[in-house]
Design an enzyme around this catalytic site. Structure first.
Site: not given
Length: 172
Positions: A15, A41, A115, A123, A146, A155
């Site tokens: 990240r 995180k 977009h 990532r 995760h 993903y």
């Protein structure tokens, strides 16, 4: 430094906040291999092996930048700082997007009209690439940090390849 940052993002699934928080001391030898110690995180720490191409770039960068002995210092630092003139600090996550990803994306023809083009897209590309090359999804989950494998499955684009469509499986 730009190529190194792009390599760190694309080859390691970091990240942008994780990349910006890295300190020189977060480059660690583990089991004979260089790793990033990543603070992710939820205050989770994970260790990601550094790919050989990225290792070479890190060595060249630290030799040129001359801060490899500043273990508590930021690994990635601003090249210039027009406001405070202080460069011995962490890169700001917004600058990773504005000054690196967007700028160099535009140089290769990726512009604002594409977009979803952002740092997180790099990532996602890393994860998709690893999965497309037969990485175990549970290992990719751990690699990305995760908490839930369902997030990692977002993903996984292997099933969305047109050539895998049931259209091409039908025979009469």
């Amino acid at each position: 430094m730009i190529v190194l940052i792009l390599a760190a993002l694309l080859y390691h699934g970091l990240r942008r906040e994780e990349l910006c928080k890295l300190r020189v001391r977060d480059l660690q030898q583990r089991e004979g291999m260089l790793h990033f110690r990543v603070h992710g995180k939820g205050d989770k720490t994970r260790y990601i092996p550094v790919g050989l191409k990225t290792q070479r770039l890190i060595t060249e960068y630290l030799d040129a930048a001359k801060h490899k002995d500043d273990l508590d210092g930021a690994l990635f630092r601003p090249v210039k700082n027009n406001i405070t003139k202080v460069r011995a600090k962490h890169l700001h996550p917004a600058s990773v997007y504005q000054e690196i990803v967007r700028r160099y994306g535009a140089m290769v023809g990726i512009n604002a009209d594409v977009h979803g083009f952002c740092v997180h897209a790099l990532r996602a590309t890393s994860a998709t690439n690893a999965l497309a090359h037969n990485a175990d999804i549970a290992k990719v989950q751990e690699w990305l940090g995760h908490a839930n494998i369902a997030t990692t499955r977002l993903y996984d684009r292997r099933q969305s390849r047109p050539e895998e469509s049931p259209t091409f499986k039908i025979e009469y």
